[in-house]
Scaffold this motif. Structure first.
Motif, mmCIF file in Angstrom:
data_model
loop_
_atom_site.group_PDB
_atom_site.id
_atom_site.type_symbol
_atom_site.label_atom_id
_atom_site.label_comp_id
_atom_site.label_asym_id
_atom_site.label_seq_id
_atom_site.Cartn_x
_atom_site.Cartn_y
_atom_site.Cartn_z
ATOM 1 N N PHE A 376 -35.176 41.090 36.877
ATOM 2 C CA PHE A 376 -35.096 42.533 36.963
ATOM 3 C C PHE A 376 -33.657 43.025 36.903
ATOM 4 N N TYR A 377 -32.797 42.446 37.717
ATOM 5 C CA TYR A 377 -31.462 43.036 37.729
ATOM 6 C C TYR A 377 -30.590 42.499 36.595
ATOM 7 N N VAL A 378 -30.896 41.310 36.060
ATOM 8 C CA VAL A 378 -30.198 40.848 34.861
ATOM 9 C C VAL A 378 -30.626 41.691 33.660
ATOM 10 N N ALA A 379 -31.920 41.992 33.564
ATOM 11 C CA ALA A 379 -32.411 42.841 32.473
ATOM 12 C C ALA A 379 -31.834 44.256 32.573
ATOM 13 N N ALA A 380 -31.629 44.743 33.803
ATOM 14 C CA ALA A 380 -31.025 46.065 33.981
ATOM 15 C C ALA A 380 -29.616 46.090 33.423
ATOM 16 N N ALA A 381 -28.882 44.991 33.577
ATOM 17 C CA ALA A 381 -27.527 44.901 33.030
ATOM 18 C C ALA A 381 -27.551 44.841 31.510
ATOM 19 N N ARG A 382 -28.495 44.101 30.974
ATOM 20 C CA ARG A 382 -28.592 43.946 29.522
ATOM 21 C C ARG A 382 -28.780 45.290 28.828
ATOM 22 N N ALA A 383 -29.439 46.237 29.516
ATOM 23 C CA ALA A 383 -29.717 47.537 28.908
ATOM 24 C C ALA A 383 -28.453 48.317 28.577
ATOM 25 N N PHE A 384 -27.304 47.908 29.137
ATOM 26 C CA PHE A 384 -26.051 48.620 28.866
ATOM 27 C C PHE A 384 -25.335 48.094 27.625
ATOM 28 N N GLY A 385 -25.921 47.105 26.980
ATOM 29 C CA GLY A 385 -25.404 46.656 25.700
ATOM 30 C C GLY A 385 -24.163 45.790 25.755
ATOM 31 N N LYS A 386 -23.775 45.344 26.948
ATOM 32 C CA LYS A 386 -22.593 44.481 27.083
ATOM 33 C C LYS A 386 -23.008 43.009 27.074
ATOM 34 N N LYS A 387 -22.091 42.170 26.676
ATOM 35 C CA LYS A 387 -22.307 40.737 26.798
ATOM 36 C C LYS A 387 -22.594 40.428 28.262
ATOM 37 N N THR A 388 -23.701 39.740 28.523
ATOM 38 C CA THR A 388 -24.166 39.548 29.892
ATOM 39 C C THR A 388 -24.273 38.076 30.233
ATOM 40 N N TYR A 389 -23.775 37.738 31.420
ATOM 41 C CA TYR A 389 -23.866 36.373 31.960
ATOM 42 C C TYR A 389 -24.736 36.377 33.209
ATOM 43 N N PHE A 390 -25.344 35.240 33.491
ATOM 44 C CA PHE A 390 -25.930 35.020 34.808
ATOM 45 C C PHE A 390 -25.192 33.856 35.458
ATOM 46 N N GLU A 391 -24.725 34.087 36.685
ATOM 47 C CA GLU A 391 -23.994 33.058 37.420
ATOM 48 C C GLU A 391 -24.812 32.607 38.624
ATOM 49 N N ALA A 392 -25.077 31.316 38.708
ATOM 50 C CA ALA A 392 -25.778 30.737 39.853
ATOM 51 C C ALA A 392 -24.758 30.258 40.873
ATOM 52 N N ALA A 393 -24.837 30.811 42.074
ATOM 53 C CA ALA A 393 -23.975 30.377 43.180
ATOM 54 C C ALA A 393 -24.783 29.416 44.049
ATOM 55 N N VAL A 394 -24.282 28.205 44.232
ATOM 56 C CA VAL A 394 -25.099 27.165 44.862
ATOM 57 C C VAL A 394 -24.599 26.765 46.247
ATOM 58 N N GLU A 395 -23.855 27.666 46.910
ATOM 59 C CA GLU A 395 -23.367 27.306 48.248
ATOM 60 C C GLU A 395 -24.493 27.252 49.276
ATOM 61 N N ARG A 396 -25.611 27.943 48.989
ATOM 62 C CA ARG A 396 -26.756 27.927 49.910
ATOM 63 C C ARG A 396 -27.803 26.907 49.494
#
Length: 574
Positions: A376-396
């Motif tokens: 949902f929130y990655v797709a919301a970012a994609r709607a702005f037409g910018k190059k989009t990354y997803f970063e997984a933080a694995v400290e937890r």
């Protein structure tokens, strides 16, 4: 009968026979087609078509180019934060360069293409004017001279040097209680000008000395390296005295009449010097806040905060580097605390070249998040037409299966670029990680429909923080996670998320159905109201199936929608 008339009648009879035959052929084909599709009706009488019918309709609505998901992985980055560089690799000690090189080589072997460092201003310039350029050059030189990796850098100006606070004691962040923190407030003009100068120097050095190897910088004003207000104890921390003065000027510029301001806010200020925003505490008020005083403060925080980030990015771009920002999960009751509503003003600005949506897979309850919510929130970012990354933080959570699920949902949301953070000592750079990044995370099927979801981000900011007196502490998170689970249950369904009404309206021709979550209020006044009316009219005209939902907190029997006029002379709350 005359010959001409007979020929005409015979011709008409032959044409009618052809027309009848063609009609029967079409009817037969349609019957066979519907039989093949196997459509049925559910208990409500609504037709439920098969996947084949869904796919056919999708082709009619614009073909595969409209789908959200991607299967091809683009850039892959891994982070090495300042605390890891000096605390684990110990680059500042003897042999530090060799240890750094070994780490970089393992990243490169695993398929990582870009390394992202962070640089703390307070550590790099402990004495004013004596910047540790040797440290910057060691990082850049090791990457650019000894690997094929590209380099990005987060420049952390929030953790400012001690001498800055000696010079300007009121340049720190303050909360509503008047407590100050060890973080620089962007509202202090003098301190922020010095911070921008150091940002400019770093960007110029990377671009000028290391050329195309250095690709981008993120200016960080948040202690989690995200584009939001500083965060400690879920407290509102933008009550810096200089910030309060700027807010007062902002209000007076828009409404010179103190009496009108008092009438709008329900206050009794006798002098302009007394004018102040509401004192906000996380979770103090249960349910959404639609008061004009609260939303005027939210608008000021959002617009002034976004301008700080955009101005910093323009400083980076002036040095011929790209500028980017990290953003956390939004659609939460914490959105107001941390200024999530700045997102469209930053992501939509030409000062931002690309965005990174990050997650540590942890819910507000301290439990494991279902990765489907990430879509949902990655797709919301994609709607702005910018190059989009997803970063997984694995400290937890450092599970390889969770990484795969996170990356898969990012690809399903249309983000082909991936990142890994806080991995050092937790995740090995090996073949399993390479597979998770490049192979096993790929979607298992092709899309055959696109569901558009409208979620009004501003309405999420109506909550002051955790709802301690409610059955659910974060009802917004729960609502969105449950919706995500339901809409993503079918592998072939793509989800396109819109947080602004005009974007939804423009996207309607490429959608198959819509989930419209009614906003709690429209703080944008007549302009946003017109967008709302226009979106509703466009939905009706589109003929698309529309499911209407309500956010938690809107408990009326019907639609309760408040339109708040922007603060201006002659304006008020409608």
């Amino acid at each position: 009968m005359p010959g001409g008339a007979r020929k005409a009648r015979e011709g008409w009879g032959f044409g009618r026979t052809l027309l009848l035959a063609a009609s029967l052929c079409l009817v037969g084909t349609a019957v066979l087609f519907l039989y093949e599709l196997g459509g049925t009706s559910n208990l409500t009488g609504k037709h439920v078509g098969s996947a084949k019918l869904t796919a056919l309709v999708s082709r009619w609505r614009g073909g595969p180019s409209r789908y959200v998901r991607t299967t091809e992985v683009g850039d892959i980055f891994g982070t090495l934060f300042h605390s890891e560089l000096v605390g684990i690799i110990k680059v500042q000690d003897a042999g530090g360069g060799s240890r750094l090189l070994g780490t970089l080589q393992s990243m490169q072997a695993a398929g990582v293409k870009t390394v992202m460092f962070s640089l703390e201003w307070g550590w790099a310039e402990r004495s004013e004017g004596q910047f540790n350029w040797a440290h910057v050059d060691l990082l850049a030189g090791t990457v650019c001279n000894s690997t094929t990796l590209k380099m990005a850098m987060i420049v952390d100006v929030l953790r400012a040097p001690a001498w800055l606070f000696v010079k300007w004691p009121h340049s720190r962040s303050f909360d509503a209680h008047g407590r100050n923190y060890s973080h620089m407030s962007w509202y202090h003009a003098g301190a922020n000008e010095v911070a921008l100068d150091r940002l400019r120097q770093v960007a110029t050095r990377l671009s000028g000395k290391w050329g195309s190897c250095a690709v981008a910088i993120q200016p960080a004003y948040n202690n989690e390296y995200e584009a939001k207000f500083t965060q400690e104890h879920d407290a509102y921390q933008d009550y810096n005295p200089h910030g309060l003065g700027i807010f007062r000027d902002w209000v007076q510029k828009r409404q010179p009449s103190l009496a009108a301001v008092n009438n709008r806010w329900g206050t009794k200020f006798a002098r302009w010097e007394e004018v102040a925003p509401p004192k906000l505490y996380s979770g103090l008020i249960m349910g959404p806040d639609d008061s004009a005083r609260f939303w005027d403060w939210m608008r000021f925080r959002t617009e002034s905060g976004a301008e700080v980030f955009n101005r910093a990015c323009r400083t980076v771009q002036a040095a011929q580097l790209q500028c980017f920002h990290h953003f956390p999960e939004f659609f939460s009751v914490l959105d107001a605390v941390y200024g999530a509503a700045m997102f469209p003003l930053i992501a939509g600005s030409n000062a931002t070249d690309f965005v990174i949506m990050d997650s540590n897979f942890r819910t507000p309850y301290g439990t494991l998040m279902d990765p489907s919510k990430l879509r949902f929130y990655v797709a919301a970012a994609r709607a702005f037409g910018k190059k989009t990354y997803f970063e997984a933080a694995v400290e937890r959570y450092a599970s390889m299966g969770l990484l795969e699920a996170g990356y898969r949902n990012a690809l399903l949301a249309g983000a082909p670029n991936l990142g890994l953070t806080n991995w050092l000592t937790r995740v090995d750079m090996n073949a399993s990680l390479t597979a998770a990044l490049l192979t096993t995370s790929k979607p298992a099927c092709a899309a055959d429909e696109v569901v558009g979801v409208f979620l009004h981000l501003q309405s999420c900011a109506a909550f002051h923080g955790p709802q301690w007196q409610w059955a659910r502490k974060d009802p917004l998170h729960d609502f969105v996670e449950e919706l995500a689970l339901r809409l993503t249950a079918r592998c072939q369904t793509d989800i396109a998320v819109f947080i602004e009404l005009p974007a939804l309206t423009a996207a309607l021709p490429g959608l198959d159905r819509v989930v419209f979550v009614e906003p709690l209020l429209l703080p944008g006044g007549p302009v946003e109201l017109a967008a709302y009316v226009g979106a509703k009219a466009a939905l009706r005209a589109s003929g698309l199936p529309v499911e209407t939902l309500r956010l938690p907190g809107n408990n009326t029997g019907g639609l309760a929608l408040k339109v708040l006029d922007p603060l201006q002379a002659g304006g008020g709350a409608a």
